[in-house]
Scaffold this motif. Sequence first.
Motif, PDB file in Angstrom:
ATOM      1  N   GLN A  80     -18.746  -1.997  -0.759  1.00 37.67           N
ATOM      2  CA  GLN A  80     -19.744  -2.401   0.235  1.00 37.67           C
ATOM      3  C   GLN A  80     -20.167  -1.144   0.983  1.00 37.67           C
ATOM      4  O   GLN A  80     -19.352  -0.508   1.646  1.00 37.67           O
ATOM      5  CB  GLN A  80     -19.144  -3.425   1.209  1.00 37.67           C
ATOM      6  N   GLY A 112     -14.013  -0.556   0.208  1.00 35.50           N
ATOM      7  CA  GLY A 112     -13.543  -1.047  -1.080  1.00 35.50           C
ATOM      8  C   GLY A 112     -12.090  -0.687  -1.265  1.00 35.50           C
ATOM      9  O   GLY A 112     -11.351  -0.513  -0.290  1.00 35.50           O
ATOM     10  N   GLN A 128     -18.293   3.474   2.657  1.00 36.00           N
ATOM     11  CA  GLN A 128     -18.171   2.706   1.414  1.00 36.00           C
ATOM     12  C   GLN A 128     -16.836   1.959   1.405  1.00 36.00           C
ATOM     13  O   GLN A 128     -15.799   2.523   1.061  1.00 36.00           O
ATOM     14  CB  GLN A 128     -18.292   3.637   0.217  1.00 36.00           C
ATOM     15  N   ASN A 171     -16.930   2.980 -11.644  1.00 37.51           N
ATOM     16  CA  ASN A 171     -17.236   1.579 -11.974  1.00 37.51           C
ATOM     17  C   ASN A 171     -16.571   0.576 -11.033  1.00 37.51           C
ATOM     18  O   ASN A 171     -16.086  -0.465 -11.465  1.00 37.51           O
ATOM     19  CB  ASN A 171     -16.849   1.282 -13.424  1.00 37.51           C
ATOM     20  N   ARG A 172     -16.573   0.921  -9.741  1.00 42.09           N
ATOM     21  CA  ARG A 172     -16.045  -0.025  -8.754  1.00 42.09           C
ATOM     22  C   ARG A 172     -17.194  -0.690  -8.018  1.00 42.09           C
ATOM     23  O   ARG A 172     -18.303  -0.158  -7.973  1.00 42.09           O
ATOM     24  CB  ARG A 172     -15.143   0.683  -7.744  1.00 42.09           C
ATOM     25  N   THR A 173     -16.900  -1.843  -7.437  1.00 41.72           N
ATOM     26  CA  THR A 173     -17.860  -2.506  -6.566  1.00 41.72           C
ATOM     27  C   THR A 173     -17.412  -2.274  -5.137  1.00 41.72           C
ATOM     28  O   THR A 173     -16.264  -2.560  -4.782  1.00 41.72           O
ATOM     29  CB  THR A 173     -17.916  -4.010  -6.877  1.00 41.72           C
ATOM     30  N   GLU A 201     -24.150  -4.156  -1.703  1.00 38.94           N
ATOM     31  CA  GLU A 201     -23.088  -4.030  -2.698  1.00 38.94           C
ATOM     32  C   GLU A 201     -23.476  -2.915  -3.664  1.00 38.94           C
ATOM     33  O   GLU A 201     -24.526  -2.979  -4.290  1.00 38.94           O
ATOM     34  CB  GLU A 201     -22.942  -5.355  -3.454  1.00 38.94           C
ATOM     35  N   GLU A 202     -22.646  -1.900  -3.742  1.00 34.08           N
ATOM     36  CA  GLU A 202     -22.901  -0.771  -4.639  1.00 34.08           C
ATOM     37  C   GLU A 202     -21.930  -0.832  -5.806  1.00 34.08           C
ATOM     38  O   GLU A 202     -20.723  -0.970  -5.588  1.00 34.08           O
ATOM     39  CB  GLU A 202     -22.724   0.552  -3.865  1.00 34.08           C
ATOM     40  N   VAL A 203     -22.465  -0.767  -7.002  1.00 31.30           N
ATOM     41  CA  VAL A 203     -21.613  -0.685  -8.185  1.00 31.30           C
ATOM     42  C   VAL A 203     -21.713   0.749  -8.696  1.00 31.30           C
ATOM     43  O   VAL A 203     -22.794   1.232  -9.023  1.00 31.30           O
ATOM     44  CB  VAL A 203     -22.064  -1.683  -9.274  1.00 31.30           C
ATOM     45  N   THR A 204     -20.600   1.426  -8.716  1.00 28.30           N
ATOM     46  CA  THR A 204     -20.615   2.855  -9.042  1.00 28.30           C
ATOM     47  C   THR A 204     -20.585   3.046 -10.560  1.00 28.30           C
ATOM     48  O   THR A 204     -19.661   3.621 -11.126  1.00 28.30           O
ATOM     49  CB  THR A 204     -19.437   3.576  -8.362  1.00 28.30           C
ATOM     50  N   LYS A 205     -21.645   2.568 -11.171  1.00 33.39           N
ATOM     51  CA  LYS A 205     -21.781   2.524 -12.626  1.00 33.39           C
ATOM     52  C   LYS A 205     -21.781   3.938 -13.222  1.00 33.39           C
ATOM     53  O   LYS A 205     -22.554   4.797 -12.807  1.00 33.39           O
ATOM     54  CB  LYS A 205     -23.098   1.821 -12.963  1.00 33.39           C
TER      55      LYS A 205
END
Length: 135
Positions: free
Chosen positions: A84, A100, A98, A80-82, A72-76
């Motif tokens: 996979q 989502g 990616q 800012n999306r979560t 799970e990647e959070v594009t902080k």
Amino acid sequence: MPADFNGQWVMVTNENFEDIMNAIDIDFATRKIARHLTQTKVIVQNGDKFETKTLSTFRNYEVNFTVGEEFEEVTKGLDNRTIQTLVTWDGDKLVAVQKGEKANRGWMQWIEGDLLHLEIHVEDKICKQVFKKKP
Ligand code: VLP
């Protein structure tokens, strides 16, 4: 032996970054700043394990992964999306898918000589970045 991405890589070209930022809904003010940034990629690789930092004067982005293991990647600090993310090898190229909210999102990264190539895609947009290895 997988390809060796270790090192610090300084951006030399960045084509269509604006398109990618638009595709992931980055606001105008942020785009205005981000489009002019010289990004630096810092990669620590141990076989299939990667620790990556994309650095700039404005904002940094860090993501760590192991090739072949979805996470799970959070594009902080970006959109800012979560999402996979699964990174795999295609020969000596790293290929990230990616999953989502945004269709056809991912990137491909490979080395040619002392240059690191990164193609980022979202929907029908493609951004092409090239980085040069710091001696
Ligand atoms: C630039 C950071 C804000 C500064 C922030 C701008 C895109 C492969 C992989 C990492 C990526 C791409 C990350 C892009 C970071 C830009 C808004 C910009 C929105 O690269 O190199 O492992 O995931």
